[in-house]
Design a protein around this motif. Sequence first.
Motif, PDB file in Angstrom:
ATOM      1  N   ASP A  38       0.810  -1.500   0.016  1.00 12.56           N
ATOM      2  CA  ASP A  38       0.053   0.031   0.071  1.00 12.56           C
ATOM      3  C   ASP A  38       1.064   1.233  -0.014  1.00 12.56           C
ATOM      4  O   ASP A  38       0.420   2.419   0.096  1.00 12.56           O
ATOM      5  CB  ASP A  38      -0.888  -0.008   1.229  1.00 12.56           C
ATOM      6  N   VAL A  39       2.174   1.165  -0.163  1.00  9.70           N
ATOM      7  CA  VAL A  39       3.076   2.352   0.098  1.00  9.70           C
ATOM      8  C   VAL A  39       3.735   2.308  -1.469  1.00  9.70           C
ATOM      9  O   VAL A  39       4.411   1.139  -2.028  1.00  9.70           O
ATOM     10  CB  VAL A  39       4.002   2.304   0.654  1.00  9.70           C
ATOM     11  N   ALA A  40       3.735   3.366  -2.247  1.00 16.77           N
ATOM     12  CA  ALA A  40       4.821   3.571  -3.353  1.00 16.77           C
ATOM     13  C   ALA A  40       6.135   3.965  -2.847  1.00 16.77           C
ATOM     14  O   ALA A  40       6.568   4.704  -2.178  1.00 16.77           O
ATOM     15  CB  ALA A  40       4.281   4.609  -4.339  1.00 16.77           C
ATOM     16  N   ILE A  41       7.002   3.169  -3.349  1.00 16.14           N
ATOM     17  CA  ILE A  41       8.561   3.182  -2.921  1.00 16.14           C
ATOM     18  C   ILE A  41       9.309   3.236  -4.422  1.00 16.14           C
ATOM     19  O   ILE A  41       9.140   2.509  -5.458  1.00 16.14           O
ATOM     20  CB  ILE A  41       8.817   1.818  -2.403  1.00 16.14           C
ATOM     21  N   ASP A  42      10.036   4.454  -4.299  1.00 16.26           N
ATOM     22  CA  ASP A  42      11.126   4.664  -5.312  1.00 16.26           C
ATOM     23  C   ASP A  42      12.478   4.188  -4.876  1.00 16.26           C
ATOM     24  O   ASP A  42      12.794   5.059  -4.048  1.00 16.26           O
ATOM     25  CB  ASP A  42      10.895   6.111  -5.891  1.00 16.26           C
ATOM     26  N   LEU A  43      13.248   3.335  -5.588  1.00 15.83           N
ATOM     27  CA  LEU A  43      14.630   3.329  -5.351  1.00 15.83           C
ATOM     28  C   LEU A  43      15.333   3.919  -6.325  1.00 15.83           C
ATOM     29  O   LEU A  43      15.734   3.454  -7.480  1.00 15.83           O
ATOM     30  CB  LEU A  43      14.899   1.560  -5.301  1.00 15.83           C
ATOM     31  N   TRP A  44      16.014   5.043  -5.848  1.00 14.87           N
ATOM     32  CA  TRP A  44      17.008   5.936  -6.611  1.00 14.87           C
ATOM     33  C   TRP A  44      18.331   5.322  -6.378  1.00 14.87           C
ATOM     34  O   TRP A  44      18.909   5.248  -5.593  1.00 14.87           O
ATOM     35  CB  TRP A  44      16.792   7.320  -6.166  1.00 14.87           C
ATOM     36  N   VAL A  45      18.741   4.861  -7.669  1.00 11.68           N
ATOM     37  CA  VAL A  45      19.963   4.407  -7.805  1.00 11.68           C
ATOM     38  C   VAL A  45      21.018   5.138  -8.592  1.00 11.68           C
ATOM     39  O   VAL A  45      20.667   5.812  -9.645  1.00 11.68           O
ATOM     40  CB  VAL A  45      19.881   3.065  -8.756  1.00 11.68           C
ATOM     41  N   ALA A  46      22.338   5.283  -8.503  1.00 10.77           N
ATOM     42  CA  ALA A  46      23.360   5.885  -8.787  1.00 10.77           C
ATOM     43  C   ALA A  46      24.089   5.407  -9.995  1.00 10.77           C
ATOM     44  O   ALA A  46      24.542   6.045 -10.926  1.00 10.77           O
ATOM     45  CB  ALA A  46      24.426   6.283  -7.791  1.00 10.77           C
ATOM     46  N   SER A  48      24.455   1.593 -12.576  1.00  7.24           N
ATOM     47  CA  SER A  48      23.635   0.040 -12.951  1.00  7.24           C
ATOM     48  C   SER A  48      24.113  -1.027 -12.283  1.00  7.24           C
ATOM     49  O   SER A  48      23.544  -2.032 -12.160  1.00  7.24           O
ATOM     50  CB  SER A  48      24.266  -0.019 -14.482  1.00  7.24           C
ATOM     51  N   VAL A  49      25.184  -0.771 -11.464  1.00  5.20           N
ATOM     52  CA  VAL A  49      25.730  -1.790 -10.631  1.00  5.20           C
ATOM     53  C   VAL A  49      24.630  -2.012  -9.354  1.00  5.20           C
ATOM     54  O   VAL A  49      23.865  -2.985  -9.153  1.00  5.20           O
ATOM     55  CB  VAL A  49      27.045  -1.670  -9.662  1.00  5.20           C
ATOM     56  N   HIS A  50      24.316  -0.790  -8.714  1.00  5.56           N
ATOM     57  CA  HIS A  50      23.031  -0.737  -7.783  1.00  5.56           C
ATOM     58  C   HIS A  50      21.526  -1.238  -8.476  1.00  5.56           C
ATOM     59  O   HIS A  50      20.984  -1.975  -8.103  1.00  5.56           O
ATOM     60  CB  HIS A  50      22.764   0.624  -7.317  1.00  5.56           C
ATOM     61  N   GLU A  51      21.398  -0.799  -9.676  1.00  9.89           N
ATOM     62  CA  GLU A  51      20.167  -1.005 -10.568  1.00  9.89           C
ATOM     63  C   GLU A  51      20.094  -2.756 -10.686  1.00  9.89           C
ATOM     64  O   GLU A  51      19.132  -3.307 -10.286  1.00  9.89           O
ATOM     65  CB  GLU A  51      20.379  -0.341 -11.673  1.00  9.89           C
ATOM     66  N   THR A  52      21.215  -3.168 -10.926  1.00 10.83           N
ATOM     67  CA  THR A  52      21.056  -4.727 -11.338  1.00 10.83           C
ATOM     68  C   THR A  52      20.634  -5.468 -10.148  1.00 10.83           C
ATOM     69  O   THR A  52      19.985  -6.501 -10.155  1.00 10.83           O
ATOM     70  CB  THR A  52      22.514  -5.224 -11.956  1.00 10.83           C
TER      71      THR A  52
END
Length: 377
Positions: A38-46, A48-52
């Motif tokens: 029930d919560v929208a969560i944005d994971l902000w990544v710096a 592509s390592v974090h993103e993967t």
Amino acid sequence: MSRQGPKKKGPVAFLFLGETLLIPHLYPIVEALAADGDVAIDLWVATSVHETLLTRWSEGLTGVRIRRVPGFRRIADAGEGQNPPLPPKIPTLLRLLPHLLRARAAVCAEQTSLWLPRLLPLRTPFVKTSHGVGSMSARDDPRRRAAAVMMVPSERERATYLERGFDPARVVATGYVKASFRQRSMTNLPFAEPRPTILYAPHWQRHRSSWWAWGADTVRRIAQDGRWNLIFAPHQRLAEGAPEVRAVMDEVRGLPNVHCDMDGFAMVDGSYTAAADLYLGDTSSQVIEFLQRPRPCVFLNAGGVEWRGDPSYAQWTCGEVVNDVGDLLPMLARAPAVHDSFAAIQARFAGDSLGDTRGSAPARAARVIRDLLDKRA
């Protein structure tokens, strides 16, 4: 990359802008906050390592999406989580600010992000969670006072902030979040023979570290002695001030009883502290993670510090302290035999420092964030 369901609250911005060592202190909170969907969560990544890594783990979590910061860096990586070069943090934060202004809360594990609420009159509340814990934590950093809520592991740690005049309502003891991190990358160590394993983890700051005076000698002595397997895994940032550390790693890397790691995800995800039989270090807070399960410890007093009675060196009561590098190998050899005299001290010290490590810390941290969202609503 994300699955969106009905959302009643948020978005909550989690800031994965720093070294990979911060990830295990944040990601269990993401999982707990996403559990009800029930919560929208944005994971902000710096990078592509974090993103993967985060994309792989968050598959199936409702309401979670991965977002690239302005200045996002694409890094050649095999998906193993090697610590990447980062875009400059302050410019990144300034360019990210318009997005953070639309968030209902921002969650970080490092101090740099707190420059925003420290210097600007933001309506977006920042939640700071601890990364690591120890007697030398920089509790007096003024940026910490800019956080709407400070989440710390234990009541003892909370008391250190209350002694400094922090508002009790803004400092919450949740337990040690990293203890619930499930995505460890290494379970079997790559040694030729099953010898007792030492983890040597020197700190990265010169005034707190054994590296500059004794580090290379320490690595060579243990490697050449042959009685132990050695995991040499210093803090990720040590190479910034001591680039020669990589040359020492290259020197011993091919030995069958030595495993070197300075950039791998295993050195920050708890793999090595879980696997080692003996901890060797100076002032790194990794020892407290190691002591979740009490085991022998040896500490290096390379600076000749008068440490007894100094609360900054409280962890040195958990094992013998080497004052002369010539005594290193004998102390390592006898550490298992004298461990019984330190085991109770270690258990008490770890419990007081880490608080709850049984798995409920992320849920408590998520509750703190939910309460903040409710107040804002």
